[in-house]
Design a protein around this motif. Structure first.
Motif, PDB file in Angstrom:
ATOM      1  N   GLU A 123       0.844  -1.192   0.000  1.00 44.96           N
ATOM      2  CA  GLU A 123       0.000   0.000   0.000  1.00 44.96           C
ATOM      3  C   GLU A 123       0.879   1.242   0.000  1.00 44.96           C
ATOM      4  N   PRO A 124       0.359   2.367  -0.546  1.00 38.58           N
ATOM      5  CA  PRO A 124       1.178   3.581  -0.631  1.00 38.58           C
ATOM      6  C   PRO A 124       1.814   3.994   0.685  1.00 38.58           C
ATOM      7  N   SER A 125       1.054   3.945   1.783  1.00 40.06           N
ATOM      8  CA  SER A 125       1.618   4.363   3.071  1.00 40.06           C
ATOM      9  C   SER A 125       2.728   3.429   3.508  1.00 40.06           C
ATOM     10  N   ALA A 126       2.511   2.115   3.334  1.00 41.93           N
ATOM     11  CA  ALA A 126       3.541   1.145   3.704  1.00 41.93           C
ATOM     12  C   ALA A 126       4.747   1.287   2.796  1.00 41.93           C
ATOM     13  N   ASN A 127       4.493   1.597   1.513  1.00 44.30           N
ATOM     14  CA  ASN A 127       5.585   1.774   0.569  1.00 44.30           C
ATOM     15  C   ASN A 127       6.482   2.931   0.976  1.00 44.30           C
ATOM     16  N   LEU A 128       5.895   4.023   1.472  1.00 43.68           N
ATOM     17  CA  LEU A 128       6.683   5.171   1.889  1.00 43.68           C
ATOM     18  C   LEU A 128       7.511   4.842   3.124  1.00 43.68           C
ATOM     19  N   GLU A 129       6.946   4.083   4.028  1.00 48.95           N
ATOM     20  CA  GLU A 129       7.713   3.662   5.201  1.00 48.95           C
ATOM     21  C   GLU A 129       8.853   2.740   4.788  1.00 48.95           C
ATOM     22  N   LEU A 130       8.600   1.868   3.807  1.00 50.89           N
ATOM     23  CA  LEU A 130       9.665   0.995   3.307  1.00 50.89           C
ATOM     24  C   LEU A 130      10.749   1.825   2.640  1.00 50.89           C
ATOM     25  N   ARG A 131      10.357   2.850   1.877  1.00 52.60           N
ATOM     26  CA  ARG A 131      11.337   3.741   1.250  1.00 52.60           C
ATOM     27  C   ARG A 131      12.188   4.438   2.314  1.00 52.60           C
ATOM     28  N   LEU A 132      11.567   4.838   3.406  1.00 46.14           N
ATOM     29  CA  LEU A 132      12.323   5.470   4.495  1.00 46.14           C
ATOM     30  C   LEU A 132      13.341   4.495   5.077  1.00 46.14           C
ATOM     31  N   ARG A 133      12.919   3.271   5.271  1.00 42.68           N
ATOM     32  CA  ARG A 133      13.839   2.261   5.807  1.00 42.68           C
ATOM     33  C   ARG A 133      14.988   2.001   4.827  1.00 42.68           C
ATOM     34  N   ASN A 134      14.673   1.927   3.544  1.00 42.12           N
ATOM     35  CA  ASN A 134      15.711   1.661   2.547  1.00 42.12           C
ATOM     36  C   ASN A 134      16.672   2.840   2.413  1.00 42.12           C
ATOM     37  N   ALA A 135      16.134   4.057   2.468  1.00 41.78           N
ATOM     38  CA  ALA A 135      16.995   5.243   2.403  1.00 41.78           C
ATOM     39  C   ALA A 135      17.905   5.290   3.623  1.00 41.78           C
ATOM     40  N   TYR A 136      17.350   4.974   4.786  1.00 40.42           N
ATOM     41  CA  TYR A 136      18.167   4.922   5.996  1.00 40.42           C
ATOM     42  C   TYR A 136      19.285   3.889   5.838  1.00 40.42           C
ATOM     43  N   ALA A 137      18.934   2.709   5.322  1.00 39.28           N
ATOM     44  CA  ALA A 137      19.932   1.640   5.147  1.00 39.28           C
ATOM     45  C   ALA A 137      21.056   2.082   4.226  1.00 39.28           C
ATOM     46  N   ALA A 138      20.713   2.898   3.220  1.00 36.08           N
ATOM     47  CA  ALA A 138      21.730   3.363   2.286  1.00 36.08           C
ATOM     48  C   ALA A 138      22.678   4.371   2.930  1.00 36.08           C
ATOM     49  N   LEU A 139      22.192   5.088   3.940  1.00 34.88           N
ATOM     50  CA  LEU A 139      22.991   6.148   4.550  1.00 34.88           C
ATOM     51  C   LEU A 139      23.717   5.713   5.821  1.00 34.88           C
ATOM     52  N   ALA A 140      23.127   4.789   6.565  1.00 30.58           N
ATOM     53  CA  ALA A 140      23.693   4.410   7.864  1.00 30.58           C
ATOM     54  C   ALA A 140      24.929   3.543   7.692  1.00 30.58           C
ATOM     55  N   THR A 141      25.924   3.771   8.534  1.00 32.39           N
ATOM     56  CA  THR A 141      27.140   2.956   8.491  1.00 32.39           C
ATOM     57  C   THR A 141      26.910   1.576   9.077  1.00 32.39           C
ATOM     58  N   GLN A 142      25.881   1.451   9.949  1.00 31.28           N
ATOM     59  CA  GLN A 142      25.522   0.172  10.538  1.00 31.28           C
ATOM     60  C   GLN A 142      24.126   0.307  11.130  1.00 31.28           C
ATOM     61  N   PRO A 143      23.413  -0.805  11.342  1.00 27.22           N
ATOM     62  CA  PRO A 143      22.082  -0.711  11.951  1.00 27.22           C
ATOM     63  C   PRO A 143      22.161  -0.003  13.306  1.00 27.22           C
ATOM     64  N   GLY A 144      21.238   0.913  13.527  1.00 20.04           N
ATOM     65  CA  GLY A 144      21.212   1.647  14.783  1.00 20.04           C
ATOM     66  C   GLY A 144      22.032   2.917  14.790  1.00 20.04           C
ATOM     67  N   ALA A 145      22.792   3.173  13.709  1.00 15.06           N
ATOM     68  CA  ALA A 145      23.583   4.406  13.635  1.00 15.06           C
ATOM     69  C   ALA A 145      22.641   5.590  13.412  1.00 15.06           C
ATOM     70  N   TRP A 146      23.022   6.739  13.943  1.00 16.55           N
ATOM     71  CA  TRP A 146      22.205   7.934  13.789  1.00 16.55           C
ATOM     72  C   TRP A 146      22.405   8.532  12.402  1.00 16.55           C
ATOM     73  N   VAL A 147      21.302   8.860  11.746  1.00 18.85           N
ATOM     74  CA  VAL A 147      21.321   9.514  10.442  1.00 18.85           C
ATOM     75  C   VAL A 147      20.482  10.785  10.540  1.00 18.85           C
ATOM     76  N   ALA A 148      21.048  11.900  10.126  1.00 22.05           N
ATOM     77  CA  ALA A 148      20.336  13.169  10.176  1.00 22.05           C
ATOM     78  C   ALA A 148      19.200  13.188   9.155  1.00 22.05           C
ATOM     79  N   LEU A 149      18.062  13.724   9.565  1.00 22.51           N
ATOM     80  CA  LEU A 149      16.948  13.857   8.625  1.00 22.51           C
ATOM     81  C   LEU A 149      17.330  14.756   7.457  1.00 22.51           C
TER      82      LEU A 149
END
Length: 211
Positions: A123-149
């Motif tokens: 669903e569109p809302s779930a897709n956007l949350e998945l995109r947020l998770r994927n974008a975070y994964a692309a930026l974070a050096t490791q799970p749980g690392a802080w990434v600036a908005l």
């Protein structure tokens, strides 16, 4: 006056630093990707506030600034086939896509990522949350690392700000997600303040997933 137009090699440097998502020694860039941030390029990128460089022994270390993160997710000129650094930038993207992103998004390889059609679109809302998770994964050096908005927002310029904020609020309810304010408020740039999301009575600037 110095020419501040970005060349394809300048753009390749920015892409490689984005792919690494960390402070990188110039010697590492040369060894891993054949990208040498020579003095003129270093001074230009520093002058444009796209890269932060500092002396480290006999070499320099380089890191994208907030302005660099915003620019690198827009149109960059990588059109010159003679720019050797372009191949290095592509190698950086490929290696980091394999090592960081795929392992956190459920795909096993690039073929599966680009070709799988057996999964129904969310669903569109779930897709956007998945995109947020994927974008975070692309930026974070490791799970749980802080990434600036401020680094995350440019990935969603195709979406209304209100929709992204709503998805961030939903995402913040997940047990593995945390959204917090920057403790050192004096370190915040205007880009950081603009990118923040209001939760409760506080502006939140940093996202962590996998906590």
């Amino acid at each position: 006056m110095a020419n501040d137009s970005l060349t394809p090699s300048d753009s390749a440097t920015l892409i490689a630093l984005m792919a690494e998502a960390r402070t990188v020694l110039n010697t590492e860039l040369v060894e891993l990707y054949g990208i040498d941030v020579i003095k003129d390029r270093r001074e230009k990128l520093n002058r444009l506030h796209l890269v932060r460089s500092q002396r480290s022994g006999r070499t320099y270390s380089h890191e994208l600034t907030d302005e660099g993160w915003v620019l690198v997710q827009k149109d960059l000129d990588v059109s010159s086939p003679k720019a050797r650094a372009i191949g290095g930038a592509l190698a950086a993207l490929h290696l980091n896509l394999l090592n960081r992103v795929l392992s956190r998004t459920g795909y096993h390889n690039l073929t599966e990522m680009f070709s799988r059609t057996d999964i129904a679109p969310p669903e569109p809302s779930a897709n956007l949350e998945l995109r947020l998770r994927n974008a975070y994964a692309a930026l974070a050096t490791q799970p749980g690392a802080w990434v600036a908005l401020a680094r995350l927002r440019p990935f969603f310029e195709d979406m209304p700000r209100a929709d992204v904020d709503a998805a961030l609020r939903r995402l913040s309810q997940a047990p593995d997600v945390d959204l917090v304010p920057e403790e050192n408020q004096k370190s915040l740039t205007e880009v950081d303040r603009t990118a923040a999301i209001r939760l409760g009575r506080q502006d939140r600037h940093l996202l962590a997933i996998g906590v």
